[in-house]
Design an enzyme around this catalytic site. Structure first.
Site, short mmCIF file in Angstrom:
data_model
loop_
_atom_site.label_atom_id
_atom_site.label_comp_id
_atom_site.label_asym_id
_atom_site.label_seq_id
_atom_site.Cartn_x
_atom_site.Cartn_y
_atom_site.Cartn_z
N GLY A 153 -23.05 17.04 7.03
CA GLY A 153 -22.84 17.90 5.87
C GLY A 153 -23.37 17.29 4.58
CB ALA A 209 -17.80 17.78 7.80
CD GLU A 244 -25.22 20.70 7.71
OE1 GLU A 244 -24.12 20.11 7.80
OE2 GLU A 244 -25.47 21.76 8.31
CD GLU A 290 -24.02 17.45 11.58
OE1 GLU A 290 -25.05 16.83 11.92
OE2 GLU A 290 -23.83 17.86 10.41
N1 3HC Z 1 -15.23 11.82 8.10
C1 3HC Z 1 -14.09 11.11 8.04
N2 3HC Z 1 -14.03 9.76 8.05
C2 3HC Z 1 -15.18 9.10 8.12
C3 3HC Z 1 -16.42 9.76 8.19
C4 3HC Z 1 -16.42 11.18 8.17
N3 3HC Z 1 -17.56 11.90 8.20
N4 3HC Z 1 -17.41 8.85 8.27
C5 3HC Z 1 -16.80 7.65 8.24
N5 3HC Z 1 -15.47 7.80 8.14
C6 3HC Z 1 -14.46 6.73 8.02
C7 3HC Z 1 -14.32 5.92 9.29
O1 3HC Z 1 -13.40 6.52 10.20
C8 3HC Z 1 -13.83 4.60 8.76
O2 3HC Z 1 -12.45 4.73 8.51
P1 3HC Z 1 -11.49 3.48 8.69
O3 3HC Z 1 -11.99 2.42 7.76
O4 3HC Z 1 -10.15 4.01 8.38
O5 3HC Z 1 -11.64 3.08 10.13
C9 3HC Z 1 -14.54 4.48 7.41
O6 3HC Z 1 -14.93 5.80 7.07
C10 3HC Z 1 -15.77 3.61 7.45
O7 3HC Z 1 -16.59 4.03 8.54
P2 3HC Z 1 -17.32 2.98 9.47
O8 3HC Z 1 -16.40 1.93 9.91
O9 3HC Z 1 -18.03 3.77 10.50
O10 3HC Z 1 -18.34 2.35 8.42
P3 3HC Z 1 -19.85 1.95 8.58
O11 3HC Z 1 -20.26 1.42 7.29
O12 3HC Z 1 -20.04 1.12 9.80
O13 3HC Z 1 -20.64 3.31 8.87
C11 3HC Z 1 -21.26 5.58 8.50
C12 3HC Z 1 -20.69 4.29 7.89
C13 3HC Z 1 -22.70 5.35 8.93
C14 3HC Z 1 -21.18 6.66 7.47
C15 3HC Z 1 -20.44 5.95 9.76
O14 3HC Z 1 -19.08 5.96 9.41
C16 3HC Z 1 -20.75 7.29 10.34
O15 3HC Z 1 -21.68 7.40 11.10
N6 3HC Z 1 -19.94 8.31 10.01
C17 3HC Z 1 -20.04 9.61 10.60
C18 3HC Z 1 -21.21 10.40 10.11
C19 3HC Z 1 -21.21 11.76 10.74
O16 3HC Z 1 -21.10 11.92 11.94
N7 3HC Z 1 -21.37 12.80 9.93
C20 3HC Z 1 -21.36 14.15 10.40
C21 3HC Z 1 -19.98 14.68 10.32
S1 3HC Z 1 -19.80 16.28 11.05
C22 3HC Z 1 -20.44 17.33 9.89
O17 3HC Z 1 -20.92 16.91 8.89
C23 3HC Z 1 -20.31 18.78 10.23
C24 3HC Z 1 -21.09 19.61 9.28
O18 3HC Z 1 -22.34 19.88 9.80
C25 3HC Z 1 -20.38 20.91 9.00
#
Ligand code: 3HC
Length: 690
Positions: free
Chosen positions: A104, A66, A107, A127
């Site tokens: 997500g 998400a 998912e 998450e």
């Molecule tokens: N939402 C918004 N922005 C995100 C994002 C997300 N899910 N994932 C990454 N970004 C952004 C980062 O903030 C960063 O932005 P910036 O360049 O402006 O600083 C850019 O994308 C690149 O991210 P990273 O610097 O972390 O890049 P990496 O290549 O090192 O890592 C990644 C990539 C493994 C995808 C890492 O970003 C990550 O772990 N992201 C989060 C994944 C996550 O937690 N997903 C679950 C979200 S909650 C959800 O899905 C709820 C659902 O169940 C309803």
């Protein structure tokens, strides 16, 4: 090719309709991406030529979850149901995964009938690390595919699992050749059609959850085994409850449970703090006057001076990342000892299954030792990690200046000394920087990158990038005593000591800080480290409580007693001996010991930390408040669900923190003087972090 919206294309490839999402950087599920999925499925269904559908992403990754920034914000938008659209499709849908399918994203893939991935891809439901649970059906679908035990592990760790392992677990149906994802996914879809496979839906696969029904011991055992790890956090427990629901409730009811618990977490304080921490870590990489296009210095080889605990740990970070390291020591036995400790560390990791025996040899093969500083003549970066004495460091940097090639980065791991002074002995202060690793350096995530007066932008940019490469979370700080982390720690340590002289016992202070969420309190920490660090028996004259304890051979856990008494299992117990020593000290000082409440202990220990953080910001020693929080969460055990000292100060209310500091200032003097910035923030009704 048809553009369905700004981030989605649809195209027909033979009899397979391909939906392509393209929303950099990580194809997060923003509103346009969600709409794009629904539009894509509709296009595939409406296209008579399409007999199956592939969902694929452009750029570096499949959907990484998400849109975290948008979570929790209220929107008045037309409801859409892309997950349902994927799942209800009457034509088979295949998710094609590269990069990461997270949260997500996974998912969404679980709503498809099949999933294929390239071997380098990773899948996970992270998450929990945002204080959340998968809120788009993942909690009910994943256990149906992999069984409750694996789902428990995956969802409470948030681990990104490599595709081959996902394949074994049944999350991924087929692996396709690296670099040929689109072709592989289309071929897989054709195979599904050719074999006339049924429209399998994960929600209907019930064997594994049914097998666990009536076995609550699965969950009880998991909770027990992980109690320490989950302490203080809400999200792991909520994830577990959802998996229990997957086992015990019909699918649709389980989804309702998931939704209810998801909303509860999303509106809570912990998730707000953890989502803040996610962006804070990434923000810390952005240095206002060091633009993204600053030229980087290639770092292909590294030299480390000192094979002690610190030097060895630092070396391991580079070897782990595949970067060759040469360690320079003065004496052969110290070098041998250092190298053998590194090998033992690797072997221990291998014995626990963290790496293979071949990895141990590969990594050891990247680490060489030398007794000659000239071995550093060709390395791209040197990190000095020797004893904390200015004269020794100056001597080393003078030599490095003569030996190292032009352009090499000269770093010091000092945690206390003035880096400008160290740099002053070189003819190239622009090459000198502080890289403050935390012990054990191969484990601790934090790296304080210390910018000295003359450090060049290239050296800063390279150090920040390199930190990420070796798996560290970096924050840039300025040169000041203790830099940012230890400077703030000093406040807490001082207060802990002072509180003892006012009537609080070490175990009271430790308990309050432990209950707040720190892994241990300052006195338990001292006992663990050893009270005799820096204590000299011959010079000891019983002047401090520590002197008195050490003189009784109460030197910490290793001697079975310190501030605490330790039993044969090393469990700490409040000590009557320590209590008597403290009472005698207090009586001698003429202070009337008083009862100190837990609330006062907490305020006395933590408000001065927030105040110091404000002073640090005022002096420009940290770029932003969230950098201070990144440092405290990753280097000093501040519980991430409380966001770091600056975030926490905001939650408490800066007016309250200021009032507390003013009271301490009035009662105890200038050590407690409120920071001008704190006063300003309160006067302007502002916060540090929002
Ligand atoms: N939402 C918004 N922005 C995100 C994002 C997300 N899910 N994932 C990454 N970004 C952004 C980062 O903030 C960063 O932005 P910036 O360049 O402006 O600083 C850019 O994308 C690149 O991210 P990273 O610097 O972390 O890049 P990496 O290549 O090192 O890592 C990644 C990539 C493994 C995808 C890492 O970003 C990550 O772990 N992201 C989060 C994944 C996550 O937690 N997903 C679950 C979200 S909650 C959800 O899905 C709820 C659902 O169940 C309803």
């Amino acid at each position: 090719m048809t553009a369905l919206n700004a981030v989605t294309d649809y195209t027909l490839d033979g009899e397979v309709g391909v939906i392509t999402l393209n929303s950099p950087p990580v194809n997060a599920l923003s509103r346009p991406v969600l709409e794009g999925i629904s539009l894509g499925v509709a296009a595939g269904l409406a296209d008579d030529g399409a007999k199956a559908i592939v969902l694929i992403c452009e750029g570096r990754t499949f959907i990484a979850g998400a849109d975290i920034g948008g979570l929790g914000s209220r929107r008045e938008e037309r409801p859409i149901d892309p997950m349902g659209d994927l799942e209800r499709s009457t034509k088979p849908v295949v998710a094609a995964i590269h990069g990461t399918a997270l949260g997500g994203g996974l998912e969404a893939a679980l709503c498809c009938n099949y999933r294929v991935a390239v071997p380098s891809a990773r899948c996970g439901l992270p998450e929990v690390n945002l204080g959340l649970l998968p809120g788009a059906g993942g909690t009910q679908r994943l256990p149906r595919l992999v069984g409750p035990q694996k789902a428990l592990e995956m969802m409470t760790s948030g681990a990104h699992i490599p595709a081959p392992q996902c394949h074994e677990m049944g999350v991924i149906d087929a692996l396709v050749e690296e670099g040929k994802l689109r072709e592989g996914a289309i071929a897989f879809a054709r195979k599904v059609l050719a074999e006339n496979r049924p429209l399998r839906k994960v929600r209907d696969i019930n064997e594994k959850v049914e097998a666990a029904r009536g076995h609550p011991e699965i969950f009880a055992a998991f909770r027990k085994a992980n109690a320490r790890k989950f302490r203080g956090f809400l999200a792991p427990e909520y994830n577990i409850r959802c998996i229990e629901a997957a086992v015990n409730e019909p699918f649709d009811q389980g989804i309702q449970t998931e939704q209810r618990l998801f909303r509860e977490l999303l509106s809570g304080e912990q998730s707000a703090a953890q989502r803040y921490a996610f962006f804070a870590e990434r923000q810390a990489n952005k240095i206002p006057d060091v633009p993204d296009d600053t030229p980087l210095i290639p770092v292909n080889t590294v030299g480390i001076i000192g094979a002690g605990t610190m030097g060895g740990g630092i070396a391991m970070n580079f070897a782990n990342a595949g970067i060759p390291v040469v360690i320079v020591e003065v004496k052969q036995d110290a070098l041998d000892r250092g190298l053998s400790v590194i090998r033992k560390n690797y072997e221990r990791t291998a014995s626990r299954g963290g790496i293979t025996a071949a990895d141990v040899e590969k990594r050891m093969g990247l680490i060489t030792g030398s007794l000659d500083m000239n071995a550093l003549a060709t390395v791209d970066m040197v990190i000095e990690a020797v004893f904390e004495r200015m004269d020794i460091k100056k001597d080393i940097f003078t030599k490095l200046d003569a030996i190292c090639k032009p352009g090499a980065i000269l770093a010091t791991n000092t945690s206390a000394l003035n880096i400008d002074e160290i740099a002053s002995v070189t003819s190239r202060p622009e090459a000198v920087i502080g890289l403050h690793f935390f012990s054990p350096a191969n484990v601790m995530k934090l790296l304080e990158v210390v910018r000295a007066d003359h450090t060049s932008k290239s050296v800063i940019a390279t150090s920040m990038k390199l930190a990420k490469k070796i798996g560290k979370i970096a924050a840039l700080v300025g040169v000041c005593p203790g830099f940012v982390g230890n400077r703030i720690l000093g406040q807490r340590q001082r207060e802990a000591q002072k509180l003892m002289f006012e009537g609080a016992m070490p175990w009271d202070i430790d308990r309050v800080l432990y209950d707040f969420g720190f892994p241990m309190g300052p006195f338990a920490m001292s006992d663990l480290a050893g009270l005799d660090i820096g204590w000299v028996k011959e010079k000891s004259n019983g002047e401090t409580i520590r002197d008195a304890l050490c003189e009784l051979d109460r030197r910490g856990q290793k001697t079975g007693a310190g501030y605490y008494d330790y039993d044969e299992n090393r469990v700490a117990h409040p000590s009557p001996v320590t209590e008597k020593i403290i009472q005698d000290f207090v009586a001698k000082s003429g202070v009337n010991a008083r009862t100190i409440t837990d609330a006062e202990i907490l305020e006395r220990c933590l408000y001065p930390m927030v105040n110091e953080g404000a002073k640090i910001l005022e002096e420009g020693m940290a770029i932003r408040a969230s950098d201070v929080d990144v440092i405290w969460e990753n280097g000093y055990g501040w519980p991430v669900y409380r966001g770091g000292p600056m975030w926490w100060g905001d939650q408490v209310g800066l007016d309250k923190v200021l009032a507390g500091m003013k009271k301490m200032h009035a009662e105890m003097g200038d050590l407690y003087k409120p920071a001008a910035l704190l006063e300003k923030m309160v006067a302007e009704g502002k916060n540090f972090t929002r």
